[in-house]
Write an enzyme that holds these catalytic residues in place. Structure first.
Site, PDB file in Angstrom:
ATOM      1  N   SER A 156       1.988  -1.856   4.854  1.00  0.00           N
ATOM      2  CA  SER A 156       1.834  -0.441   5.160  1.00  0.00           C
ATOM      3  C   SER A 156       1.931  -0.211   6.670  1.00  0.00           C
ATOM      4  O   SER A 156       2.886  -0.666   7.308  1.00  0.00           O
ATOM      5  CB  SER A 156       0.505   0.059   4.582  1.00  0.00           C
ATOM      6  OG  SER A 156       0.388   1.453   4.627  1.00  0.00           O
ATOM      7  N   HIS A 210       2.386   1.629  -3.878  1.00  0.00           N
ATOM      8  CA  HIS A 210       2.237   1.134  -2.513  1.00  0.00           C
ATOM      9  C   HIS A 210       1.324  -0.090  -2.440  1.00  0.00           C
ATOM     10  O   HIS A 210       1.261  -0.753  -1.409  1.00  0.00           O
ATOM     11  CB  HIS A 210       1.659   2.267  -1.655  1.00  0.00           C
ATOM     12  CG  HIS A 210       1.631   1.994  -0.186  1.00  0.00           C
ATOM     13  ND1 HIS A 210       2.766   1.745   0.555  1.00  0.00           N
ATOM     14  CD2 HIS A 210       0.598   1.921   0.699  1.00  0.00           C
ATOM     15  CE1 HIS A 210       2.432   1.548   1.822  1.00  0.00           C
ATOM     16  NE2 HIS A 210       1.121   1.633   1.934  1.00  0.00           N
ATOM     17  N   ASP A 238       8.213   3.482  -3.751  1.00  0.00           N
ATOM     18  CA  ASP A 238       7.174   3.715  -2.750  1.00  0.00           C
ATOM     19  C   ASP A 238       7.677   4.700  -1.690  1.00  0.00           C
ATOM     20  O   ASP A 238       8.677   4.444  -1.018  1.00  0.00           O
ATOM     21  CB  ASP A 238       6.794   2.382  -2.105  1.00  0.00           C
ATOM     22  CG  ASP A 238       5.648   2.506  -1.121  1.00  0.00           C
ATOM     23  OD1 ASP A 238       5.033   3.583  -1.050  1.00  0.00           O
ATOM     24  OD2 ASP A 238       5.366   1.515  -0.418  1.00  0.00           O
TER      25      ASP A 238
END
Length: 509
Positions: free
Chosen positions: A310, A429, A373
């Site tokens: 991330s 995610h 995502d």
């Protein structure tokens, strides 16, 4: 008057006797003896049957025990053989990793290793992904904790407390960043009035392989792992979403057109001189520690591997670029230490010139993404690497024109038969879900089959993504009693943690 009972009258010595007959006549002596004999024979026969049945049952029981022992022996032999096969395969893999680690780390840009999927590359990707996952597992997210925003474990016992001692790495330094920047959904703060720090958050660590693991890997590996966001995606909205020259933050880039998203630069370069933990920027902490470790192992083969998920993936790319741009990966005898990034569900970091500069410096980046995502599609939703190159170059001066870097490994969670059909973007995610997808990926269009038998329950560690019939509860990972313990008075309290490590000075500058 008639006598009702028959009477036998006899004269014996002048006396009269009257005898009444018995109600049941006694059987003849011979008949009585025969019945007694038959009874004894019946008893003997019954006893023989009981003994025979007992012996039969005992024999059956012994036979079942022998059968069970044989089955157990066969199972044990199969397990031993399986362990031997696994050990042999592991030994072979270790030898192959030591021989081919440069290819695994992108020497040839992973050509021919992604489709079909190279098993050694898969193994290494999962291993580094787990090192990134450790940043989540070790982080204190609880706002009711006085240590919220810190690591839950002491640096020296970090991998031990996470059950990862077999990894063969030792944490040499923790990384902190100031929370006084415009990413409130990335930084966590405690509700307690007295906390460990009001201005800092723990955002990762630097680790180095021990002697045994270094032999197995074929080099001494320096790994930097960055924390990202575990579930919430609101941090994307907090991005300023405009590009800033990296040279404006003292990164020695000769080209002012090389630009990076400003929020990422802030996390990486900002500091607070009044804070014990973010007195030095994350950048200064990283550069100082990497230089120290390179100097500590002057005569060894080295590698620098950076991983993150991330927002942590963006910081991984930025720090890899910085290490090479500053020449920190050059040893005193002139050797160049390879620097590569294994990133997971990372956003775009900079513009086209940043991509060209990073790849020109030899930094290798492999991006693992789930095609569903949304985080991997920002910033630069409209102007990015997918538009024609001439149009991208024309728009390169705009503050919102971005480009991904490196090589992409695209996965699709819909190919896994273990995952439920959901519209929850946080599941798409989730890092554990990415590692699950890696385990079953063999190439485009190929059937999803788990390769390393990685436990599917890990997918639901901090998510609700597994199909219900697997009977794995969602969001199952938590501390016992949420970290509360009973004190000497019998009251439930938050325990005091050992004194946090003194933050090592950054002496790179």
């Amino acid at each position: 008057m008639a006598i009702p009972l028959p009477v036998m009258v006899s004269s014996l010595k002048g006396q009269v006797s009257i005898a009444f007959p018995s109600k049941k006549p006694a059987p003849p002596p011979l008949l009585c003896q025969k019945s007694q004999a038959e009874l004894e024979i019946l008893k003997l026969a019954t006893r023989r049957k009981v003994i025979t049945r007992v012996l039969s049952e005992r024999n059956e029981f012994m036979a079942s025990i022998i059968t069970d022992l044989n089955i157990e022996e066969e199972q044990e032999m199969e397990e031993i053989e399986e362990e031997m096969r696994a050990k042999t395969e592991s030994d072979n893999n270790e030898r192959r990793i030591a021989e081919s680690w440069r290819k695994i780390h992108g020497e040839d840009d992973w050509i021919g290793m992604l489709d079909p999927m190279d098993p050694l590359l898969r193994f290494e990707l999962i291993r580094y992904g787990e090192m990134a996952q450790a940043c989540y597992d070790g982080f204190d997210f609880d706002p009711f904790s006085k240590y919220c925003g810190s690591c839950r474990f002491n640096r020296r016992r970090f991998f031990e407390r996470l059950g990862m001692t077999s990894l063969g790495y030792e944490v040499s330094r923790y990384i902190y960043a100031t929370s006084n920047i415009n990413l409130p959904n990335f930084f966590m703060t405690s509700r307690w009035p007295k906390v460990w720090s009001r201005n800092a958050n723990w955002i990762g660590y630097v680790a180095v392989s021990n002697d045994e693991t270094s032999v197995r890997l074929g080099r001494r590996d320096i790994t930097i792992a960055w924390r990202g966001t575990v579930t919430r995606l609101e941090w994307i909205a907090d991005l300023m979403d405009y590009l800033r020259p990296v040279s404006s933050d003292k990164i020695p880039c000769p080209d002012p057109s090389v630009k990076v998203e400003s929020g990422f630069l802030d996390v990486y370069t900002d500091k607070n001189k009044n804070c014990r933990f973010c007195k030095y920027s994350a950048r200064e902490q990283i550069l100082t520690e990497v230089r120290r470790l390179i100097q500590q192992y002057p005569n060894e083969e080295l590698s620098i591997t950076i991983t993150g998920h991330s927002l942590g993936a963006a910081l991984a790319v930025l720090s890899a670029y910085d290490i090479v741009e500053t020449g920190l990966n050059l040893t005193e005898d002139g050797r160049s230490v390879p620097v590569n990034v294994f990133s997971f569900s990372g956003p775009r970091v900079g513009n086209l010139r940043f991509k060209e500069r990073l790849e020109g410096l030899g930094v290798k980046v492999l991006r693992v993404v789930n095609v569903h995502d949304t985080v991997t599609k920002v910033p630069g939703l409209f102007f990015n690497e997918h538009v024609p190159e001439f149009l991208q170059k024309m728009a390169d001066g705009l503050p919102w024109c971005y480009s991904h870097v490196g090589v992409e490994l695209a996965l699709d969670h819909k190919n896994s038969p273990f995952l439920k059909d959901t519209n929850d973007p946080t599941n798409f995610h989730n890092l554990e879900a990415h590692l699950h997808l890696l385990d079953g990926y063999h190439g485009k269009g190929k059937r999803f089959v788990l390769s390393t038998k990685r436990d599917i329950a890990l997918v639901n560690k901090a998510a609700d993504f597994l199909k219900d019939h697997h009977l794995v509860p969602p969001f199952w990972r938590q501390d016992e009693n949420k970290g509360m313990v009973r004190n000497y008075e019998g009251r439930w309290v938050q325990p005091e943690r050992p004194k946090l490590d003194d933050h090592i000075s950054a002496n790179w500058f």
